[in-house]
Scaffold this motif. Structure first.
Motif, mmCIF file in Angstrom:
data_model
loop_
_atom_site.group_PDB
_atom_site.id
_atom_site.type_symbol
_atom_site.label_atom_id
_atom_site.label_comp_id
_atom_site.label_asym_id
_atom_site.label_seq_id
_atom_site.Cartn_x
_atom_site.Cartn_y
_atom_site.Cartn_z
ATOM 1 N N GLU A 23 0.742 -1.330 0.215
ATOM 2 C CA GLU A 23 -0.126 0.030 0.072
ATOM 3 C C GLU A 23 0.998 1.013 -0.093
ATOM 4 O OE1 GLU A 23 -4.224 -0.533 1.909
ATOM 5 O OE2 GLU A 23 -2.470 -0.963 3.469
ATOM 6 N N HIS A 24 0.329 2.212 -0.627
ATOM 7 C CA HIS A 24 0.871 3.553 -0.708
ATOM 8 C C HIS A 24 0.089 4.523 0.204
ATOM 9 C CE1 HIS A 24 2.954 7.463 -1.682
ATOM 10 N NE2 HIS A 24 1.572 7.735 -1.988
ATOM 11 N N HIS A 25 0.728 5.030 1.194
ATOM 12 C CA HIS A 25 0.450 5.985 2.251
ATOM 13 C C HIS A 25 0.321 7.249 1.960
ATOM 14 C CE1 HIS A 25 -0.035 2.460 5.679
ATOM 15 N NE2 HIS A 25 -0.463 2.366 4.504
ATOM 16 N N VAL A 26 -0.682 8.000 2.587
ATOM 17 C CA VAL A 26 -0.552 9.564 2.324
ATOM 18 C C VAL A 26 -0.949 10.140 4.278
ATOM 19 C CG1 VAL A 26 -1.257 9.656 0.251
ATOM 20 C CG2 VAL A 26 -3.131 9.779 2.166
ATOM 21 N N HIS A 27 -0.144 11.212 4.296
ATOM 22 C CA HIS A 27 -0.146 11.574 5.650
ATOM 23 C C HIS A 27 -1.529 12.713 5.723
ATOM 24 C CE1 HIS A 27 1.787 12.005 9.516
ATOM 25 N NE2 HIS A 27 1.112 13.233 9.540
ATOM 26 N N LEU A 28 -2.157 12.556 6.894
ATOM 27 C CA LEU A 28 -3.323 13.304 7.062
ATOM 28 C C LEU A 28 -3.285 13.964 8.405
ATOM 29 C CD1 LEU A 28 -6.118 10.688 5.950
ATOM 30 C CD2 LEU A 28 -5.111 12.643 4.529
ATOM 31 N N SER A 29 -3.275 15.445 8.181
ATOM 32 C CA SER A 29 -3.525 16.084 9.494
ATOM 33 C C SER A 29 -4.382 17.353 9.326
ATOM 34 C CB SER A 29 -2.159 16.606 10.220
ATOM 35 O OG SER A 29 -1.342 17.343 9.056
ATOM 36 N N LEU A 30 -5.048 17.781 10.338
ATOM 37 C CA LEU A 30 -5.820 18.908 10.319
ATOM 38 C C LEU A 30 -5.311 19.987 10.865
ATOM 39 C CD1 LEU A 30 -9.427 17.218 10.854
ATOM 40 C CD2 LEU A 30 -8.605 18.060 8.507
ATOM 41 N N GLY A 31 -5.497 21.233 10.270
ATOM 42 C CA GLY A 31 -5.144 22.362 10.673
ATOM 43 C C GLY A 31 -6.361 23.725 10.701
ATOM 44 N N GLN A 32 -6.070 24.640 11.252
ATOM 45 C CA GLN A 32 -7.241 25.820 11.160
ATOM 46 C C GLN A 32 -6.142 26.988 11.064
ATOM 47 O OE1 GLN A 32 -9.877 25.965 14.213
ATOM 48 N NE2 GLN A 32 -11.626 27.187 12.956
ATOM 49 N N CYS A 33 -6.835 27.799 9.952
ATOM 50 C CA CYS A 33 -6.036 29.215 9.685
ATOM 51 C C CYS A 33 -6.434 30.080 10.782
ATOM 52 C CB CYS A 33 -6.382 29.525 8.191
ATOM 53 S SG CYS A 33 -5.600 31.111 7.901
ATOM 54 N N SER A 34 -5.853 30.910 11.645
ATOM 55 C CA SER A 34 -6.162 31.762 12.413
ATOM 56 C C SER A 34 -6.333 32.866 11.849
ATOM 57 C CB SER A 34 -4.964 32.129 13.665
ATOM 58 O OG SER A 34 -3.654 32.462 12.964
ATOM 59 N N ALA A 35 -6.151 33.195 10.454
ATOM 60 C CA ALA A 35 -6.419 34.604 9.782
ATOM 61 C C ALA A 35 -7.686 34.646 9.228
ATOM 62 C CB ALA A 35 -5.520 34.941 8.625
ATOM 63 N N CYS A 36 -8.272 33.283 8.893
ATOM 64 C CA CYS A 36 -9.746 33.237 8.112
ATOM 65 C C CYS A 36 -10.630 32.016 8.967
ATOM 66 C CB CYS A 36 -9.527 33.112 6.601
ATOM 67 S SG CYS A 36 -8.959 31.525 6.234
ATOM 68 N N GLY A 37 -10.093 31.274 9.574
ATOM 69 C CA GLY A 37 -10.900 30.410 10.450
ATOM 70 C C GLY A 37 -11.028 29.135 9.719
ATOM 71 N N THR A 38 -10.654 29.016 8.461
ATOM 72 C CA THR A 38 -10.976 27.873 7.594
ATOM 73 C C THR A 38 -10.024 26.559 8.121
ATOM 74 O OG1 THR A 38 -11.209 29.279 5.632
ATOM 75 C CG2 THR A 38 -11.056 26.902 5.163
ATOM 76 N N ILE A 39 -10.972 25.624 8.142
ATOM 77 C CA ILE A 39 -10.306 24.273 8.589
ATOM 78 C C ILE A 39 -9.890 23.485 7.260
ATOM 79 C CG2 ILE A 39 -10.824 22.025 9.594
ATOM 80 C CD1 ILE A 39 -12.582 23.559 11.846
ATOM 81 N N GLN A 40 -8.685 22.772 7.344
ATOM 82 C CA GLN A 40 -8.182 22.349 5.994
ATOM 83 C C GLN A 40 -7.016 21.185 6.344
ATOM 84 O OE1 GLN A 40 -5.569 25.724 4.306
ATOM 85 N NE2 GLN A 40 -7.109 26.705 5.865
ATOM 86 N N LEU A 41 -6.733 20.420 5.264
ATOM 87 C CA LEU A 41 -5.683 19.418 5.522
ATOM 88 C C LEU A 41 -4.427 20.257 5.500
ATOM 89 C CD1 LEU A 41 -6.435 16.502 3.181
ATOM 90 C CD2 LEU A 41 -6.927 16.506 5.535
ATOM 91 N N MET A 42 -3.356 19.662 6.463
ATOM 92 C CA MET A 42 -2.031 20.691 6.414
ATOM 93 C C MET A 42 -1.186 20.574 5.222
ATOM 94 S SD MET A 42 -2.031 22.192 9.408
ATOM 95 C CE MET A 42 -0.215 22.957 9.144
ATOM 96 N N LYS A 43 -1.547 19.314 4.432
ATOM 97 C CA LYS A 43 -0.897 19.215 3.064
ATOM 98 C C LYS A 43 -1.998 18.430 2.516
ATOM 99 C CE LYS A 43 3.060 17.266 0.871
ATOM 100 N NZ LYS A 43 4.189 16.217 0.913
ATOM 101 N N PRO A 44 -2.665 19.112 1.435
ATOM 102 C CA PRO A 44 -3.705 18.409 0.448
ATOM 103 C C PRO A 44 -2.888 17.332 -0.193
ATOM 104 C CG PRO A 44 -3.922 20.900 0.219
ATOM 105 C CD PRO A 44 -2.663 20.784 1.103
ATOM 106 N N VAL A 45 -3.662 16.281 -0.341
ATOM 107 C CA VAL A 45 -2.933 15.039 -1.171
ATOM 108 C C VAL A 45 -3.446 15.218 -2.724
ATOM 109 C CG1 VAL A 45 -3.669 12.691 -1.477
ATOM 110 C CG2 VAL A 45 -4.173 13.561 0.924
#
Length: 401
Positions: free
Chosen positions: A34-56
């Motif tokens: 299997e090939h793995h991808v790294h998933l972590s969630l972060g939130q921008c303190s300037a606009c509030g948007t929650i997002q993957l720290m590194k989009p796949v």
């Protein structure tokens, strides 16, 4: 990292889920590589948007099978179309454009109301992606201002553009929004629909993160997004659904693409991800203890539904070792193995044959009753259904479960 919405280098990581395989890459054997991808969630303190720290990246998401499909909620679409028709300037002479096959049923609703000037961007004809395995992950990548401007020149720019359940997949949000802006006439309307992550965040549902979703919006953080394409919001409606509400924004193209206009309401969301992340480890430990006790006292445990929700549940919450198999009657999935968890996928008849005590429903809340109805021999034999989703009245996370 730079925020996908406002470009500020102010995205703070809150939840690291680790490395996992792509949930549509079903294994042919238990020990397949299997090939793995790294998933972590972060939130921008300037606009509030929650997002993957590194989009796949799109290249890692193109599935190996051409039989996969996705269903999106449609109960609200008649009302959405009626609201578009009520906007001044929209007539049966208007050009209705659409971005993906997810929009076909909305466009069909316009046709039934007398609209004959319709078109949709096609993967093979317009985007040059002829491989039948390509899907939404490829459309989002190829939706760029230059490419969409060329398509608008061929087909005629839209008076109304339909864009359902793809913006949250965008790897480069500025290119994507600039791309849909290029498909719309000046003064035209865009309808964009995305899932509302509010309930999943508030309920601490850890099936929410998905490698295909770069962005996780609430109404407050969704509102400013289209302004980066030169759109002014007309209205945002939230349509309640059993698991994940749908948000629909109607906006008018009044200017050129530029910086998003962040509002103060979006900044009021800054604690949402911090609380969600803080409850992750206690929730994981409590779930493991509960499933271990049930398995020891009552018997085998199965999952139902070999999709990305089941993958998230088994892999993120680290409970695959407490589950015996995944039941799924999709012919192409039977005999394969769930990515990451490496659990065998068997027909639902195995629930009775293998004397399963607890079956965990890994599908939309709205589908639970139908699945239970089709598996009454399991229930009549003493088996119990629970849901992996906290929004369900059958949630395995509830104290009564």
């Amino acid at each position: 990292m730079a925020c996908l919405v406002c470009n500020a280098r102010a995205v703070d990581q809150a939840l690291d889920l680790g490395s996992h395989p792509v949930s549509s890459f079903f294994l042919q054997s238990r020990d397949a590589a299997e090939h793995h991808v790294h998933l972590s969630l972060g939130q921008c303190s300037a606009c509030g948007t929650i997002q993957l720290m590194k989009p796949v990246p799109q290249e890692a998401l193109v599935p190996p099978y051409d039989w996969l499909f996705a269903r999106e909620p449609e109960e609200h679409l008649d009302e959405v179309v009626d609201r578009i028709l009520a906007i001044p300037g929209v007539t049966t002479e208007s050009v209705i454009g659409a971005l993906t096959s997810k929009d076909d049923t909305t466009v069909e609703r316009f046709r039934k109301k007398g609209f004959t000037r319709t078109w949709r961007v096609t993967l093979d004809g317009d985007l040059g992606a002829s491989d039948p395995v390509c899907g939404i992950e490829t459309v989002q990548k190829l939706t760029t201002p230059d490419r969409m401007a060329a398509i608008a020149a061929r087909k005629g720019a839209a008076d109304v553009l339909i864009v359902r359940h793809i913006l949250e997949h965008a790897e480069n949000l500025h290119d994507f929004v600039g791309g849909i802006a290029a498909l719309v006439k000046p003064g035209g309307i865009v309808m964009v629909e995305v899932p509302d992550s509010t309930n999943s965040l508030k309920l601490c549902d850890y099936c929410m993160p998905w490698e295909e979703h770069s962005l996780y919006f609430t109404p407050e953080t969704f509102e400013p997004v289209l302004s980066m394409g030169g759109f002014e919001p007309i209205r945002i409606d939230v349509y309640p659904l059993p698991f994940e509400n749908s948000m629909v924004q109607l906006a008018r193209k009044t200017g050129a693409p530029g910086r998003p206009r962040i509002n103060s309401a979006a900044l009021g969301q800054l604690d949402l991800l911090r609380r969600y992340a803080g409850n992750f480890e206690p929730s994981r430990r409590t779930l493991r203890d509960k499933l271990a006790r049930i398995r020891a006292e009552q018997g085998p445990i199965a999952l139902f539904g070999a999709g990305h929700l089941a993958c998230a549940f088994a892999n993120f919450l680290q409970v695959a070792d407490l589950i015996d198999f995944v039941a799924d009657d999709t012919p192409q999935k039977i005999g394969k193995y769930l990515p990451g968890a490496r659990l065998p996928i068997l027909p639902s008849a195995a629930l009775v044959e293998r004397r399963v005590a607890l079956c965990l429903l890994g599908l939309s809340v709205g589908s639970e009753d139908k699945v239970i109805e089709r598996n009454l021999p399991f229930v009549n034999g003493g088996g119990t259904f629970r849901s992996i989703l906290r929004a369900s009245r059958r949630s395995v996370f509830s104290e009564q479960a």
